[in-house]
Structure formats: structure tokens, C-alpha cells
Design a protein around this motif. Structure first.
Motif, PDB file in Angstrom:
ATOM      1  N   ARG A  78     -24.917 -19.871  32.708  1.00 31.57           N
ATOM      2  CA  ARG A  78     -24.997 -20.689  33.916  1.00 31.57           C
ATOM      3  C   ARG A  78     -25.138 -19.819  35.164  1.00 31.57           C
ATOM      4  O   ARG A  78     -24.343 -18.923  35.418  1.00 31.57           O
ATOM      5  CB  ARG A  78     -23.756 -21.565  34.044  1.00 31.57           C
ATOM      6  CG  ARG A  78     -23.756 -22.706  33.052  1.00 31.57           C
ATOM      7  CD  ARG A  78     -22.515 -23.526  33.246  1.00 31.57           C
ATOM      8  NE  ARG A  78     -21.358 -22.749  32.826  1.00 31.57           N
ATOM      9  CZ  ARG A  78     -20.566 -23.053  31.813  1.00 31.57           C
ATOM     10  NH1 ARG A  78     -20.775 -24.139  31.113  1.00 31.57           N
ATOM     11  NH2 ARG A  78     -19.538 -22.282  31.497  1.00 31.57           N
ATOM     12  N   GLY A  79     -26.205 -20.120  35.924  1.00 37.42           N
ATOM     13  CA  GLY A  79     -26.432 -19.424  37.182  1.00 37.42           C
ATOM     14  C   GLY A  79     -26.813 -17.966  37.033  1.00 37.42           C
ATOM     15  O   GLY A  79     -26.685 -17.196  37.980  1.00 37.42           O
ATOM     16  N   ARG A  80     -27.275 -17.577  35.846  1.00 37.17           N
ATOM     17  CA  ARG A  80     -27.634 -16.178  35.591  1.00 37.17           C
ATOM     18  C   ARG A  80     -29.028 -16.114  34.986  1.00 37.17           C
ATOM     19  O   ARG A  80     -29.399 -16.960  34.184  1.00 37.17           O
ATOM     20  CB  ARG A  80     -26.666 -15.556  34.590  1.00 37.17           C
ATOM     21  CG  ARG A  80     -25.249 -15.532  35.056  1.00 37.17           C
ATOM     22  CD  ARG A  80     -24.339 -15.026  33.986  1.00 37.17           C
ATOM     23  NE  ARG A  80     -22.965 -15.098  34.469  1.00 37.17           N
ATOM     24  CZ  ARG A  80     -21.952 -14.608  33.827  1.00 37.17           C
ATOM     25  NH1 ARG A  80     -22.111 -14.028  32.660  1.00 37.17           N
ATOM     26  NH2 ARG A  80     -20.737 -14.711  34.334  1.00 37.17           N
ATOM     27  N   PRO A  81     -29.787 -15.084  35.321  1.00 38.70           N
ATOM     28  CA  PRO A  81     -31.075 -14.917  34.644  1.00 38.70           C
ATOM     29  C   PRO A  81     -30.823 -14.473  33.199  1.00 38.70           C
ATOM     30  O   PRO A  81     -29.865 -13.763  32.910  1.00 38.70           O
ATOM     31  CB  PRO A  81     -31.773 -13.820  35.442  1.00 38.70           C
ATOM     32  CG  PRO A  81     -30.678 -13.089  36.150  1.00 38.70           C
ATOM     33  CD  PRO A  81     -29.553 -14.073  36.336  1.00 38.70           C
TER      34      PRO A  81
END
Length: 87
Positions: free
Chosen positions: A18-21
Motif C-alpha cells: 500500500r502506497g509503495r511502488p
């Protein structure tokens, strides 16, 4: 690294994306004839998740949030006949 046949992973031990490449690599063996369909990677539940899959020889990625799906790109990339293995 995840392998075919593994059981599901509870959220507490699954990678937190979540919210990370992130990047998903998959080895494919695409035949010249016949259907090419199946899930390559997926994770989530009824409140959210993602799936990378091939449908009708087209690579697709979708994620959902509380039952609303969001396709990540149009299904224009076709899988040519080949054996594809990431380096």
C-alpha cells in the motif's frame, strides 16, 4: 519469492504494498494456439486488493477498493507465443 501451489498469505505476513511502488515479475509459457487465461498474482479481500492476470491473451491489472474496481490500463498488450522468463 512466491511459487505456484503456495497457499494464501494472511495480511499480517504478506508484503505491504500500500502506497509503495512495486514490481511483479512472472515467467510465462505462451503457446501459439489455444486460450491463454489465468491469474499471475493477486492479493486482497472484500475491502481491497489487486490482480495481475491474462485474459484472452491480453495482460491486465486491476485493483479494487471497497468493491469498486479500477483497471490500471486498457487491455491492449497482447501476449505473443513465446517462453518468457525474467532475467
Amino acid at each position: 519469492m512466491f511459487h505456484p501451489g503456495m497457499s494464501s498469505l494472511p495480511e499480517a505476513v504478506a508484503p505491504n504494498l500500500r502506497g509503495r511502488p512495486y514490481q511483479i515479475l512472472a515467467a510465462l509459457d505462451v503457446p501459439a494456439d489455444g486460450p491463454v487465461d489465468g491469474v499471475l498474482a493477486c492479493h486482497g479481500g472484500h475491502t481491497g486488493g489487486y490482480a495481475l492476470y491474462v485474459q484472452d491473451r491480453r495482460l491486465r491489472f486491476v485493483h479494487n477498493l471497497v468493491g469498486t474496481t479500477f483497471p490500471a490500463w486498457p487491455p491492449r498488450w497482447s501476449c505473443p507465443p513465446a517462453r518468457c522468463c525474467p532475467a
